[in-house]
Scaffold this motif. Structure first.
Motif, short mmCIF file in Angstrom:
data_model
loop_
_atom_site.label_atom_id
_atom_site.label_comp_id
_atom_site.label_asym_id
_atom_site.label_seq_id
_atom_site.Cartn_x
_atom_site.Cartn_y
_atom_site.Cartn_z
N VAL A 3 0.86 -1.08 0.10
CA VAL A 3 0.00 0.10 0.12
C VAL A 3 0.89 1.15 0.04
O VAL A 3 1.89 1.37 0.80
N SER A 6 -0.81 7.19 2.44
CA SER A 6 -1.90 7.20 3.15
C SER A 6 -3.17 7.85 2.76
O SER A 6 -3.17 8.87 2.25
N CYS A 26 -11.43 3.14 10.21
CA CYS A 26 -10.85 2.69 8.77
C CYS A 26 -9.57 3.20 8.44
O CYS A 26 -8.87 2.28 7.86
N SER A 27 -9.05 4.46 8.70
CA SER A 27 -8.05 4.93 8.25
C SER A 27 -6.98 4.01 9.15
O SER A 27 -5.57 3.67 8.55
N ARG A 30 -6.40 0.61 7.44
CA ARG A 30 -5.69 0.48 6.35
C ARG A 30 -4.10 0.82 6.52
O ARG A 30 -3.20 0.44 5.99
N GLN A 34 -1.07 -1.69 5.69
CA GLN A 34 0.04 -1.18 5.05
C GLN A 34 1.37 -1.57 6.09
O GLN A 34 2.08 -1.99 5.08
N TYR A 52 -9.57 -4.53 7.79
CA TYR A 52 -9.56 -3.27 6.97
C TYR A 52 -10.95 -3.42 5.89
O TYR A 52 -11.76 -2.71 5.83
N PHE A 56 -13.94 -0.77 6.01
CA PHE A 56 -14.12 -0.17 4.55
C PHE A 56 -15.38 -0.42 4.10
O PHE A 56 -15.94 0.49 3.51
N PHE A 78 -6.29 6.29 -4.25
CA PHE A 78 -5.58 4.83 -3.41
C PHE A 78 -4.43 4.40 -4.36
O PHE A 78 -4.61 4.23 -5.53
N GLU A 99 -10.12 -0.10 -4.73
CA GLU A 99 -9.61 -0.22 -3.29
C GLU A 99 -9.89 -1.59 -2.69
O GLU A 99 -9.15 -2.15 -2.18
N THR A 103 -7.54 -4.75 -1.91
CA THR A 103 -7.53 -5.22 -0.55
C THR A 103 -7.78 -6.89 -0.47
O THR A 103 -7.04 -7.70 0.09
#
Length: 135
Positions: A3, A6, A26-27, A30, A34, A52, A56, A78, A99, A103
């Motif tokens: 990933v 950010s 969610c952030s 992610r 990563q 995630y 998401f 993304f 995205e 994932t």
């Protein structure tokens, strides 16, 4: 697979949607994915990718319910790096569906690596368990 960059969903969504959509969580999920991909640990990648993906998907559903009144602060981009053949290629897209696809690709790759290592170690019963039933 990596990933790149950010995406802070709390800076993308208007303040009134941040809490209900779970944008901060969610952030964080992610960023955890990563880190797991960077470390190269397939089991950790499976765990973080599933977490995630769940957060998401929840956020996307919340946004879809309010799409007629929702105005994003900006459209996120993304960014992912995907190794195909010998070289690594960078891909970026503003598509939220893309995205999710990436994932799931990361999750698939982690399941494959876990199964490959277990098969090489002769743990054939574990291969079926972790690969198809989620580690």
């Amino acid at each position: 697979m990596q990933v790149l960059g950010s995406v802070l969903f709390e800076k993308v969504l208007p303040d009134e949607y941040n809490q209900s959509a779970g944008s901060v969580v969610c952030s964080q999920n992610r960023l955890a994915l990563q880190n797991a991909l960077r470390e190269g640990d397939p089991r950790k990648t499976i765990q973080t990718a599933e977490t995630y993906d769940a957060s998401f998907t929840k956020m996307r559903r919340q946004l879809a319910r309010h799409r007629h009144t929702l105005l994003l602060r900006h459209q996120p981009v993304f960014e992912w790096e995907w190794r195909s053949d010998i070289r690594a290629r960078r891909y970026s897209s503003p598509s939220w569906a893309w995205e999710r696809t990436m994932t799931l690709q990361a999750l698939c790759g982690a399941w494959f690596e876990t199964a490959r290592h277990e098969a090489a170690a002769g743990e054939y019963r574990e291969v079926g368990r972790s690969s198809w039933q989620g580690a």
